[in-house]
Design an enzyme around this catalytic site. Structure first.
Site, PDB file in Angstrom:
ATOM      1  N   CYS A 111      44.051  67.785  31.528  1.00 32.19           N
ATOM      2  CA  CYS A 111      44.310  66.234  30.890  1.00 32.19           C
ATOM      3  C   CYS A 111      45.507  66.042  30.009  1.00 32.19           C
ATOM      4  O   CYS A 111      45.917  64.775  29.625  1.00 32.19           O
ATOM      5  CB  CYS A 111      43.318  65.839  30.204  1.00 32.19           C
ATOM      6  SG  CYS A 111      41.584  66.158  31.211  1.00 32.19           S
ATOM      7  N   ASN A 146      36.746  59.242  32.962  1.00 32.56           N
ATOM      8  CA  ASN A 146      37.854  60.237  32.745  1.00 32.56           C
ATOM      9  C   ASN A 146      38.571  60.453  34.314  1.00 32.56           C
ATOM     10  O   ASN A 146      38.041  61.240  35.082  1.00 32.56           O
ATOM     11  CB  ASN A 146      37.173  61.807  32.106  1.00 32.56           C
ATOM     12  CG  ASN A 146      38.226  63.023  31.903  1.00 32.56           C
ATOM     13  OD1 ASN A 146      39.667  62.413  32.216  1.00 32.56           O
ATOM     14  ND2 ASN A 146      37.481  63.855  31.118  1.00 32.56           N
ATOM     15  N   HIS A 153      43.955  60.660  25.630  1.00 35.82           N
ATOM     16  CA  HIS A 153      43.143  61.150  26.940  1.00 35.82           C
ATOM     17  C   HIS A 153      41.879  60.468  26.741  1.00 35.82           C
ATOM     18  O   HIS A 153      41.343  60.346  25.650  1.00 35.82           O
ATOM     19  CB  HIS A 153      43.393  62.433  27.262  1.00 35.82           C
ATOM     20  CG  HIS A 153      42.297  62.906  28.305  1.00 35.82           C
ATOM     21  ND1 HIS A 153      42.469  62.351  29.506  1.00 35.82           N
ATOM     22  CD2 HIS A 153      41.279  63.824  28.317  1.00 35.82           C
ATOM     23  CE1 HIS A 153      41.330  63.039  30.190  1.00 35.82           C
ATOM     24  NE2 HIS A 153      40.776  63.876  29.364  1.00 35.82           N
TER      25      HIS A 153
HETATM   26  N1  ACO Z   1      22.071  61.921  31.750  1.00 36.43           N
HETATM   27  C1  ACO Z   1      20.984  61.933  31.117  1.00 36.43           C
HETATM   28  N2  ACO Z   1      21.034  63.171  30.391  1.00 36.43           N
HETATM   29  C2  ACO Z   1      21.761  64.039  30.489  1.00 36.43           C
HETATM   30  C3  ACO Z   1      23.281  63.725  31.144  1.00 36.43           C
HETATM   31  C4  ACO Z   1      22.970  62.584  31.881  1.00 36.43           C
HETATM   32  N3  ACO Z   1      24.143  62.306  32.699  1.00 36.43           N
HETATM   33  N4  ACO Z   1      23.886  64.936  31.148  1.00 36.43           N
HETATM   34  C5  ACO Z   1      23.352  65.935  30.272  1.00 36.43           C
HETATM   35  N5  ACO Z   1      22.225  65.234  29.673  1.00 36.43           N
HETATM   36  C6  ACO Z   1      21.213  65.844  28.764  1.00 36.43           C
HETATM   37  C7  ACO Z   1      21.438  67.508  28.809  1.00 36.43           C
HETATM   38  O1  ACO Z   1      20.851  68.039  29.764  1.00 36.43           O
HETATM   39  C8  ACO Z   1      20.797  67.612  27.445  1.00 36.43           C
HETATM   40  O2  ACO Z   1      19.180  67.577  27.616  1.00 36.43           O
HETATM   41  P1  ACO Z   1      18.516  68.796  26.877  1.00 36.43           P
HETATM   42  O3  ACO Z   1      18.749  68.460  25.264  1.00 36.43           O
HETATM   43  O4  ACO Z   1      17.294  68.435  27.258  1.00 36.43           O
HETATM   44  O5  ACO Z   1      19.084  70.182  27.355  1.00 36.43           O
HETATM   45  C9  ACO Z   1      21.093  66.188  26.673  1.00 36.43           C
HETATM   46  O6  ACO Z   1      21.426  65.258  27.633  1.00 36.43           O
HETATM   47  C10 ACO Z   1      22.147  66.706  25.515  1.00 36.43           C
HETATM   48  O7  ACO Z   1      23.201  67.198  26.283  1.00 36.43           O
HETATM   49  P2  ACO Z   1      24.772  67.449  25.806  1.00 36.43           P
HETATM   50  O8  ACO Z   1      25.455  68.646  26.573  1.00 36.43           O
HETATM   51  O9  ACO Z   1      24.222  68.355  24.378  1.00 36.43           O
HETATM   52  O10 ACO Z   1      25.182  66.048  25.555  1.00 36.43           O
HETATM   53  P3  ACO Z   1      26.308  65.644  24.586  1.00 36.43           P
HETATM   54  O11 ACO Z   1      26.044  64.698  23.852  1.00 36.43           O
HETATM   55  O12 ACO Z   1      27.071  66.837  24.085  1.00 36.43           O
HETATM   56  O13 ACO Z   1      27.320  64.918  25.599  1.00 36.43           O
HETATM   57  C11 ACO Z   1      29.334  65.160  26.917  1.00 36.43           C
HETATM   58  C12 ACO Z   1      27.801  65.642  26.761  1.00 36.43           C
HETATM   59  C13 ACO Z   1      29.424  63.748  27.349  1.00 36.43           C
HETATM   60  C14 ACO Z   1      29.904  65.902  28.141  1.00 36.43           C
HETATM   61  C15 ACO Z   1      30.059  65.904  25.800  1.00 36.43           C
HETATM   62  O14 ACO Z   1      29.746  67.059  25.346  1.00 36.43           O
HETATM   63  C16 ACO Z   1      31.479  65.551  25.999  1.00 36.43           C
HETATM   64  O15 ACO Z   1      32.112  64.400  26.120  1.00 36.43           O
HETATM   65  N6  ACO Z   1      32.342  66.852  26.020  1.00 36.43           N
HETATM   66  C17 ACO Z   1      33.711  66.615  26.071  1.00 36.43           C
HETATM   67  C18 ACO Z   1      34.096  66.437  27.659  1.00 36.43           C
HETATM   68  C19 ACO Z   1      35.679  66.488  27.694  1.00 36.43           C
HETATM   69  O16 ACO Z   1      36.150  65.919  26.683  1.00 36.43           O
HETATM   70  N7  ACO Z   1      36.152  66.854  28.583  1.00 36.43           N
HETATM   71  C20 ACO Z   1      37.792  66.887  28.789  1.00 36.43           C
HETATM   72  C21 ACO Z   1      38.206  67.393  29.467  1.00 36.43           C
HETATM   73  S1  ACO Z   1      38.120  67.088  31.353  1.00 36.43           S
HETATM   74  C22 ACO Z   1      39.161  67.948  32.185  1.00 36.43           C
HETATM   75  O17 ACO Z   1      39.931  68.521  31.950  1.00 36.43           O
HETATM   76  C23 ACO Z   1      39.187  67.488  33.774  1.00 36.43           C
END
Ligand code: ACO
Length: 331
Positions: free
Chosen positions: A112, A288, A258
């Site tokens: 990214c 993304n 990004h």
């Molecule tokens: N729908 C519903 N629930 C979901 C989903 C979904 N799509 N995805 C995860 N959950 C659930 C999980 O299972 C978890 O449930 P649990 O508590 O029962 O285990 C709960 O939601 C919370 O999950 P988290 O992973 O803690 O959710 P978080 O609030 O951290 O959000 C996310 C996840 C959006 C991925 C976030 O961590 C994020 O944005 N991370 C950074 C991503 C990023 O910047 N990527 C960059 C580069 S990508 C590249 O280089 C190609």
């Protein structure tokens, strides 16, 4: 200070649009979860378009906007983590389709942060070789082909698309960059290629990469670790680029980060003490698109007049590698 002049931008989005509600038919999720956790509503996905094609279309538009002759391009740098071939490179394939006969070609894989790396590399070629008149930087991504549509925690996050920039050198211009990486975080965000295999292999040479178990070529992400990294990397990259030239970030007219998660951008803006109004955000429409996200947002902002000639702009990327980088320049 030697800098850059962006002469033209272009973009390409594949024809198929997928909205949050569409994911409720394939995984256990909801529009509300996706929107509140990420800021995403829609994304464009490949309907068969290969990565090179998206890059080619964006490049053609950028060249047209720049009003230059394709033969005058001296270097093409292509950023992608979702290429069509192990070899040849995306830049070579696109060079051939464009007819950019005088351009050397380089592919980069900086995830990214790829567009930021690409622009800075192009600037250095333009600066050090007088024979290179114009550089073409392309970011094209087909992330959905390395997306696991049974994994709700990643499949909702990604979209496809491409954008391109034509640039030339400019003397006495505002320019600073800071690029970095932290390879110890490689295990938090990766997609495997095919494992070693040959007719004589016994497997005795197998080495554990200490990455989490993942048997496929799909993207694996430890969302929480990447989130922690991203909220620090974004302000650090921008601040370090500014410090190098004693530049006050409040002087920026626009910041294009990004587009990984709206919450990452909000947190980083707060930590930087910069108003969200300065940040150009289109994550709701595109999700993304990895290295294509910054130039797609730039192209949109240029076309609708939010970024104009003379504006001071910051670009800041972060992603798999882990890589990060920022550029400050005058548009
Ligand atoms: N729908 C519903 N629930 C979901 C989903 C979904 N799509 N995805 C995860 N959950 C659930 C999980 O299972 C978890 O449930 P649990 O508590 O029962 O285990 C709960 O939601 C919370 O999950 P988290 O992973 O803690 O959710 P978080 O609030 O951290 O959000 C996310 C996840 C959006 C991925 C976030 O961590 C994020 O944005 N991370 C950074 C991503 C990023 O910047 N990527 C960059 C580069 S990508 C590249 O280089 C190609």
């Amino acid at each position: 200070m030697q800098g850059i002049k962006i002469l033209g931008t272009g973009g390409y989005l594949p024809g198929k649009k997928v909205v949050n509600e569409d994911f409720t038919k394939i995984v256990d999720t909801s529009d509300e979860w996706i929107k509140t956790r990420t800021g995403m509503s829609e994304r464009y996905v490949s309907d068969g378009e290969p990565t090179w094609y998206m890059g080619l279309k964006a490049a053609q538009q950028a060249i047209e906007a720049a009003g230059i002759s394709v033969e005058d391009i001296g270097v093409i740098i292509d950023s992608s983590v979702s290429v069509d071939y192990y070899t040849p490179s995306m830049s070579c394939v696109i060079q051939g389709k464009l007819g950019a006969v005088n351009a050397m070609t380089i592919d980069i894989n900086c995830a990214c942060a790829g567009c930021v790396y690409g622009i800075d590399m192009a600037k250095r070629y333009l600066q050090s070789d007088e024979n290179i008149k114009y550089a073409l930087v392309i970011a094209n991504e087909n992330l959905t082909k390395i997306t696991d549509y049974t994994d709700r925690s990643t499949c909702v996050l990604f979209g496809d698309g491409a954008a391109a920039i034509v640039m030339k050198r400019r003397d006495d211009a505002l320019y600073s960059s800071f690029l970095g990486a932290d390879g110890t975080g490689a295990k938090y965000l990766f997609a495997r290629s095919i494992p070693p295999a040959n007719a004589f292999m016994t497997g005795n040479g197998k080495v554990d990469d200490e990455f989490p178990e993942s048997n496929s070529h799909y993207l694996y992400q430890d969302g929480r670790e990447v989130y922690k990294f991203a909220t620090k990397a974004l302000p650090r990259a921008l601040t370090t680029a500014a410090e190098k030239i004693n530049f006050d970030l409040n002087e920026l007219d626009a910041i294009i980060p990004h587009q990984a998660n709206a919450r990452i951008i909000e947190t980083a803006a707060k930590n930087l003490g910069i108003s969200m109004d300065k940040f150009i955000i289109n994550i709701d429409k595109h999700a993304n698109t990895s290295s294509a996200s910054i130039p797609i947002a730039l192209d949109e902002a240029v076309r609708d007049g939010r970024i104009k000639s003379g504006d001071k702009v910051g670009l800041v990327g972060f992603g798999a590698g882990l890589t990060f980088g920022a550029i400050i320049f005058e548009f």
